[in-house]
Design a protein around this motif. Structure first.
Motif, PDB file in Angstrom:
ATOM      1  N   ARG A 184       0.833  -1.207   0.000  1.00 23.48           N
ATOM      2  CA  ARG A 184       0.000   0.000   0.000  1.00 23.48           C
ATOM      3  C   ARG A 184       0.870   1.260   0.000  1.00 23.48           C
ATOM      4  NH1 ARG A 184      -4.850   2.250   0.865  1.00 23.48           N
ATOM      5  NH2 ARG A 184      -4.947   4.123   2.134  1.00 23.48           N
ATOM      6  N   GLY A 185       1.920   1.251   0.805  1.00 29.10           N
ATOM      7  CA  GLY A 185       2.798   2.411   0.867  1.00 29.10           C
ATOM      8  C   GLY A 185       3.481   2.680  -0.456  1.00 29.10           C
ATOM      9  N   MET A 186       3.968   1.616  -1.132  1.00 22.36           N
ATOM     10  CA  MET A 186       4.640   1.785  -2.413  1.00 22.36           C
ATOM     11  C   MET A 186       3.639   2.218  -3.488  1.00 22.36           C
ATOM     12  SD  MET A 186       7.754   1.271  -1.718  1.00 22.36           S
ATOM     13  CE  MET A 186       8.613   1.024  -3.259  1.00 22.36           C
ATOM     14  N   GLY A 211      -4.167   4.358   6.572  1.00 23.72           N
ATOM     15  CA  GLY A 211      -3.877   2.939   6.634  1.00 23.72           C
ATOM     16  C   GLY A 211      -2.411   2.577   6.521  1.00 23.72           C
ATOM     17  N   LEU A 212      -1.535   3.564   6.348  1.00 25.68           N
ATOM     18  CA  LEU A 212      -0.106   3.277   6.252  1.00 25.68           C
ATOM     19  C   LEU A 212       0.505   3.155   7.649  1.00 25.68           C
ATOM     20  CD1 LEU A 212       1.083   5.700   3.425  1.00 25.68           C
ATOM     21  CD2 LEU A 212       0.279   3.351   3.209  1.00 25.68           C
ATOM     22  N   ASP A 213       1.563   2.364   7.739  1.00 23.17           N
ATOM     23  CA  ASP A 213       2.275   2.298   9.007  1.00 23.17           C
ATOM     24  C   ASP A 213       3.052   3.606   9.195  1.00 23.17           C
ATOM     25  OD1 ASP A 213       5.242   1.942   8.115  1.00 23.17           O
ATOM     26  OD2 ASP A 213       4.139   0.465   6.931  1.00 23.17           O
ATOM     27  N   PRO A 214       3.462   3.931  10.435  1.00 26.18           N
ATOM     28  CA  PRO A 214       4.106   5.228  10.707  1.00 26.18           C
ATOM     29  C   PRO A 214       5.312   5.527   9.823  1.00 26.18           C
ATOM     30  CG  PRO A 214       3.510   4.153  12.762  1.00 26.18           C
ATOM     31  CD  PRO A 214       3.241   3.167  11.668  1.00 26.18           C
ATOM     32  N   MET A 215       6.158   4.516   9.545  1.00 23.00           N
ATOM     33  CA  MET A 215       7.351   4.750   8.738  1.00 23.00           C
ATOM     34  C   MET A 215       6.985   5.060   7.290  1.00 23.00           C
ATOM     35  SD  MET A 215      10.095   1.948  10.179  1.00 23.00           S
ATOM     36  CE  MET A 215      11.327   2.562   9.040  1.00 23.00           C
ATOM     37  N   ARG A 217       4.132   6.255   6.265  1.00 25.80           N
ATOM     38  CA  ARG A 217       3.435   7.540   6.259  1.00 25.80           C
ATOM     39  C   ARG A 217       4.428   8.694   6.245  1.00 25.80           C
ATOM     40  NH1 ARG A 217       1.720  11.382   9.866  1.00 25.80           N
ATOM     41  NH2 ARG A 217      -0.279  12.389   9.369  1.00 25.80           N
ATOM     42  N   GLU A 218       5.455   8.603   7.090  1.00 30.86           N
ATOM     43  CA  GLU A 218       6.457   9.672   7.157  1.00 30.86           C
ATOM     44  C   GLU A 218       7.208   9.797   5.838  1.00 30.86           C
ATOM     45  OE1 GLU A 218      10.342  10.956   9.859  1.00 30.86           O
ATOM     46  OE2 GLU A 218       9.137   9.201  10.400  1.00 30.86           O
ATOM     47  N   GLU A 219       7.509   8.643   5.210  1.00 27.20           N
ATOM     48  CA  GLU A 219       8.254   8.658   3.952  1.00 27.20           C
ATOM     49  C   GLU A 219       7.441   9.290   2.834  1.00 27.20           C
ATOM     50  OE1 GLU A 219      11.132   5.646   1.398  1.00 27.20           O
ATOM     51  OE2 GLU A 219       9.828   4.874   2.974  1.00 27.20           O
ATOM     52  N   VAL A 220       6.128   8.945   2.771  1.00 30.36           N
ATOM     53  CA  VAL A 220       5.263   9.513   1.724  1.00 30.36           C
ATOM     54  C   VAL A 220       5.131  11.024   1.911  1.00 30.36           C
ATOM     55  CG1 VAL A 220       2.899   9.618   0.883  1.00 30.36           C
ATOM     56  CG2 VAL A 220       3.969   7.403   1.279  1.00 30.36           C
ATOM     57  N   LEU A 221       4.928  11.473   3.141  1.00 30.09           N
ATOM     58  CA  LEU A 221       4.764  12.905   3.405  1.00 30.09           C
ATOM     59  C   LEU A 221       6.060  13.659   3.151  1.00 30.09           C
ATOM     60  CD1 LEU A 221       2.556  12.874   6.624  1.00 30.09           C
ATOM     61  CD2 LEU A 221       1.853  13.411   4.287  1.00 30.09           C
ATOM     62  N   ASP A 222       7.190  13.020   3.357  1.00 26.95           N
ATOM     63  CA  ASP A 222       8.485  13.650   3.126  1.00 26.95           C
ATOM     64  C   ASP A 222       8.720  13.886   1.646  1.00 26.95           C
ATOM     65  OD1 ASP A 222      11.044  14.645   4.028  1.00 26.95           O
ATOM     66  OD2 ASP A 222      11.905  12.840   3.166  1.00 26.95           O
TER      67      ASP A 222
END
Length: 222
Positions: A184-186, A211-215, A217-222
């Motif tokens: 999902r994150g990718m 629904g993303l895990d914290p790591m 989520r932080e990577e996508v927002l970055d």
């Protein structure tokens, strides 16, 4: 033995369906490009344009009350806005109205200088200036990451293939990986790379990190 044979037949049918889907996508991607991008005019940049909704209301068919009721909203160029609310409060509905997917029953507004309201649709030239990231990956599961670049070339006249490639490399998206194999994150990173690769003046994120895990989520927002 019978269950084993049945399993083989079911797997064969699944492979055949996926092969047909992939063939259709490949045929589409091989269609000769009808547009000529060389020598065209650069799309105009926003000059202080804003998002604006005035007294806007919207009610879904068969609903007993308005999802959006006389909303007023103004976002100036350069500003960032987060819409926060409970499930069903109308966050996605508001975004869909701003994108021209839904039309308000009452009121009017403006997106990047283009009026919106009942019976009005966003012009194609305006849609090209908007980048959108939805809460799920919208690309066909059987397509590859590198195929998404071809879709972008068809969708946007100012598509930047080099920027897309650089973003995919930054997000560690393998070009030959199938969309259905992405986490999902990718998948969200792929959507974001696609949204940013035509230099949008307006970026819309609809619960892109839900629904993303914290790591992740932080990577996508970055």
């Amino acid at each position: 033995f019978a269950n084993w044979i049945t399993g083989i037949l079911n797997d064969s049918m699944t492979l055949r369906r996926e092969a047909l889907d992939l063939t259709s996508i490949r045929e589409y991607l091989e269609i000769e490009e009808p547009f000529c991008f060389a020598g065209g005019k650069q799309l105009p940049k926003a000059q202080g344009y804003e998002l604006r909704l005035e007294n806007v209301s919207f009610c879904y068919p068969k609903a007993t009350k308005n999802t959006i009721d006389h909303m007023n909203l103004t976002v100036h160029a350069g500003e960032k806005l987060a819409i926060v609310g409970l499930n069903g409060a109308g966050k996605t509905t508001t975004i869909k109205m701003l994108l021209g997917i839904l039309q308000p029953d009452e009121g009017e507004g403006e997106v990047l200088g283009c009026p919106i309201g009942k019976g009005m649709f966003l012009e194609g030239s305006v849609k090209e200036r908007i980048g959108v990231v939805l809460d799920t990956c919208a690309f066909p599961e059987t397509s590859k990451v590198q195929d998404v670049a071809t879709l972008g070339r068809f969708a946007y006249r100012n598509w930047d293939a080099k920027r897309f490639g650089a973003l995919c490399e930054r997000f560690e998206l393998a070009p030959k990986k199938n969309v259905k194999e992405l986490s999902r994150g990718m998948g969200m990173k792929l959507m974001l790379a696609f949204a940013l690769s035509h230099d949008p003046e307006l970026l819309v994120l609809d619960e892109a990190t839900a629904g993303l895990d914290p790591m992740a989520r932080e990577e996508v927002l970055d």
